[in-house]
Design a protein around this motif. Structure first.
Motif, mmCIF file in Angstrom:
data_model
loop_
_atom_site.group_PDB
_atom_site.id
_atom_site.type_symbol
_atom_site.label_atom_id
_atom_site.label_comp_id
_atom_site.label_asym_id
_atom_site.label_seq_id
_atom_site.Cartn_x
_atom_site.Cartn_y
_atom_site.Cartn_z
ATOM 1 N N ASP A 52 6.696 -3.574 -3.338
ATOM 2 C CA ASP A 52 6.452 -3.818 -1.914
ATOM 3 C C ASP A 52 7.374 -2.991 -1.021
ATOM 4 O OD1 ASP A 52 4.417 -5.588 -2.456
ATOM 5 O OD2 ASP A 52 5.677 -7.382 -2.274
ATOM 6 N N ASP A 53 8.629 -2.829 -1.440
ATOM 7 C CA ASP A 53 9.572 -2.080 -0.611
ATOM 8 C C ASP A 53 9.150 -0.618 -0.494
ATOM 9 O OD1 ASP A 53 12.166 -1.829 0.821
ATOM 10 O OD2 ASP A 53 12.662 -0.518 -0.872
ATOM 11 N N ASP A 54 8.798 0.004 -1.605
ATOM 12 C CA ASP A 54 8.356 1.394 -1.556
ATOM 13 C C ASP A 54 7.057 1.530 -0.776
ATOM 14 O OD1 ASP A 54 10.458 2.557 -2.905
ATOM 15 O OD2 ASP A 54 9.499 2.462 -4.873
ATOM 16 N N ARG A 55 6.141 0.585 -0.962
ATOM 17 C CA ARG A 55 4.863 0.665 -0.256
ATOM 18 C C ARG A 55 5.077 0.592 1.262
ATOM 19 N NH1 ARG A 55 0.406 -0.635 -2.724
ATOM 20 N NH2 ARG A 55 1.460 -2.201 -4.005
ATOM 21 N N GLN A 56 5.926 -0.334 1.704
ATOM 22 C CA GLN A 56 6.170 -0.480 3.140
ATOM 23 C C GLN A 56 6.856 0.763 3.698
ATOM 24 O OE1 GLN A 56 8.317 -4.162 3.702
ATOM 25 N NE2 GLN A 56 6.670 -5.411 2.816
ATOM 26 N N TRP A 57 7.820 1.303 2.945
ATOM 27 C CA TRP A 57 8.514 2.499 3.434
ATOM 28 C C TRP A 57 7.556 3.676 3.515
ATOM 29 C CZ3 TRP A 57 9.422 7.513 2.220
ATOM 30 C CH2 TRP A 57 10.423 8.165 2.947
ATOM 31 N N LEU A 58 6.735 3.858 2.499
ATOM 32 C CA LEU A 58 5.796 4.977 2.490
ATOM 33 C C LEU A 58 4.763 4.846 3.607
ATOM 34 C CD1 LEU A 58 5.212 5.340 -1.355
ATOM 35 C CD2 LEU A 58 6.281 7.046 0.127
ATOM 36 N N ALA A 59 4.305 3.616 3.853
ATOM 37 C CA ALA A 59 3.335 3.400 4.927
ATOM 38 C C ALA A 59 3.937 3.759 6.281
ATOM 39 C CB ALA A 59 2.851 1.953 4.918
ATOM 40 N N GLU A 76 -4.781 5.571 1.956
ATOM 41 C CA GLU A 76 -5.444 4.758 0.935
ATOM 42 C C GLU A 76 -4.661 4.758 -0.372
ATOM 43 O OE1 GLU A 76 -9.778 4.388 -1.330
ATOM 44 O OE2 GLU A 76 -9.342 6.095 -0.045
ATOM 45 N N ARG A 77 -4.145 5.904 -0.775
ATOM 46 C CA ARG A 77 -3.375 5.963 -2.016
ATOM 47 C C ARG A 77 -2.130 5.093 -1.935
ATOM 48 N NH1 ARG A 77 -3.632 12.389 -3.878
ATOM 49 N NH2 ARG A 77 -5.795 12.317 -4.641
ATOM 50 N N ILE A 78 -1.509 5.050 -0.770
ATOM 51 C CA ILE A 78 -0.299 4.247 -0.599
ATOM 52 C C ILE A 78 -0.628 2.758 -0.587
ATOM 53 C CG2 ILE A 78 1.546 3.666 1.023
ATOM 54 C CD1 ILE A 78 1.467 6.666 1.879
ATOM 55 N N THR A 79 -1.635 2.375 0.168
ATOM 56 C CA THR A 79 -1.910 0.947 0.352
ATOM 57 C C THR A 79 -2.577 0.302 -0.851
ATOM 58 O OG1 THR A 79 -4.017 1.461 1.442
ATOM 59 C CG2 THR A 79 -2.075 1.185 2.862
ATOM 60 N N THR A 80 -3.271 1.067 -1.678
ATOM 61 C CA THR A 80 -4.010 0.470 -2.791
ATOM 62 C C THR A 80 -3.332 0.663 -4.142
ATOM 63 O OG1 THR A 80 -5.353 2.480 -3.132
ATOM 64 C CG2 THR A 80 -6.189 0.820 -1.577
ATOM 65 N N ALA A 81 -2.234 1.395 -4.209
ATOM 66 C CA ALA A 81 -1.600 1.687 -5.498
ATOM 67 C C ALA A 81 -1.002 0.429 -6.107
ATOM 68 C CB ALA A 81 -0.530 2.747 -5.323
ATOM 69 N N ALA A 82 -1.457 0.091 -7.297
ATOM 70 C CA ALA A 82 -0.975 -1.128 -7.964
ATOM 71 C C ALA A 82 0.407 -0.938 -8.575
ATOM 72 C CB ALA A 82 -1.963 -1.543 -9.052
ATOM 73 N N THR A 83 0.858 0.300 -8.716
ATOM 74 C CA THR A 83 2.129 0.556 -9.394
ATOM 75 C C THR A 83 3.326 0.601 -8.449
ATOM 76 O OG1 THR A 83 1.703 2.939 -9.249
ATOM 77 C CG2 THR A 83 1.017 1.825 -11.266
ATOM 78 N N LEU A 84 3.107 0.472 -7.143
ATOM 79 C CA LEU A 84 4.207 0.511 -6.183
ATOM 80 C C LEU A 84 4.764 -0.887 -5.951
ATOM 81 C CD1 LEU A 84 2.866 2.917 -3.396
ATOM 82 C CD2 LEU A 84 4.456 3.459 -5.246
#
Length: 293
Positions: free
Chosen positions: A145-152, A135-143
């Motif tokens: 798209d590239d970092d969000r996809q990698w973290l997911a 949830e922290r990864i998918t909803t974080a407004a400060t990330l």
């Protein structure tokens, strides 16, 4: 929780408990907001919806102390918890003039904790290392798209690797956030556990991994202190096990996700989030240096 909202919750809870919050001193703002009040009382404000966890933390404190494991003590003369706007406030006795435990002191305390028989009057939860991460990864407004996809994807890979570990051979009572700052040594010289909200049943490695990665991946624990920790615990060094890296990678993702959770209203946390992500993505060589939040 912003500082203003935490102060407002504290004021209402203190009034209900018959305490004066006008001179309260903020000590920490993170997963919990913590204040010191007159009378050597510590107020601890939990997240929304965590009243059940707060009640369990008070029970755990009583049970640990009754079982011979020194832990921070709840103030028995005050109602526990007081819930304001769905956020629980618990009251604790101040431990004055204390210092963080040494690695050796932490190893000894964890060895005792891990041999403790679980309570019979209430149930401890099972430790869940992945709680809240997705949830922290998918909803974080400060990330971006590239970092969000990698973290997911990193999260999904780690979860799959963890679920493929050999079956648990030893489940213990664990602290769940074991580092020197959560075991303090007051003037009495008796090491005392703090922050009991993650006390649970789980793999004891979760209480060993923080110092292990502090030694292997950071510059915070030198070889002498780490070896003292291992010796005090009984000689088990998880850095030499085939499973160490999966525990280490999950722990470092948890630390990164904590920074993410603070970054929407904290510029320092935003900078630290970017730095931690760059580290776990391999852009910054080890040993890393991450600032505390």
């Amino acid at each position: 929780m912003t500082p203003a909202s935490a102060a407002g919750i504290l004021e209402q809870a203190a009034a209900h408990a018959g305490l004066d919050a006008s001179t309260a001193t903020p000590l920490r703002a993170g997963a919990h907001a913590i204040f010191e009040l007159d009378g050597e009382i510590i107020a601890r404000i939990g997240k929304p919806g965590s009243a059940g966890m707060a009640r369990r933390e008070v029970r755990i404190s009583r049970w640990l102390n009754d079982s011979g494991i020194p832990a921070v003590q709840a103030v028995e003369t005050l109602p526990q918890p007081i819930v304001v706007d769905d956020q629980p406030v618990t009251w604790w006795q101040l431990i004055p003039d204390h210092r963080p435990a040494t690695p050796a002191e932490l190893g000894t305390a964890l060895a005792h904790l891990h041999t403790l028989t679980p309570p019979t009057t209430f149930d401890l939860p099972r430790y869940q290392p992945f709680t809240g991460l997705e949830e922290r990864i998918t909803t974080a407004a400060t990330l971006n798209d590239d970092d969000r996809q990698w973290l997911a994807q990193h999260y999904a890979t780690l979860r799959q690797r963890y679920e493929q570990l050999p079956p648990v051979t030893r489940t213990s009572v664990i602290h769940g956030d074991a580092w020197q700052g959560n075991l303090v040594v007051p003037r009495s010289g008796v090491p005392t556990f703090l922050d009991l909200d993650k006390v649970s049943l789980g793999r004891p490695e979760w209480d060993l991994v923080q110092l292990a990665v502090d030694h292997t991946d950071f510059t915070r624990i030198d070889t002498t202190d780490y070896e003292a920790f291992v010796t005090a615990y009984g000689g088990y060094d998880m850095t030499g096990t085939p499973e160490f890296r999966i525990y280490a990678d999950i722990q470092e993702l948890r630390w990164t996700a904590f920074a993410i959770s603070l970054s929407h209203h904290n510029l320092t946390a935003q900078v630290q989030t970017a730095h931690r992500i760059a580290g776990i993505r391999g852009s910054i060589p080890k040993p890393w240096q991450w600032n505390a939040l």
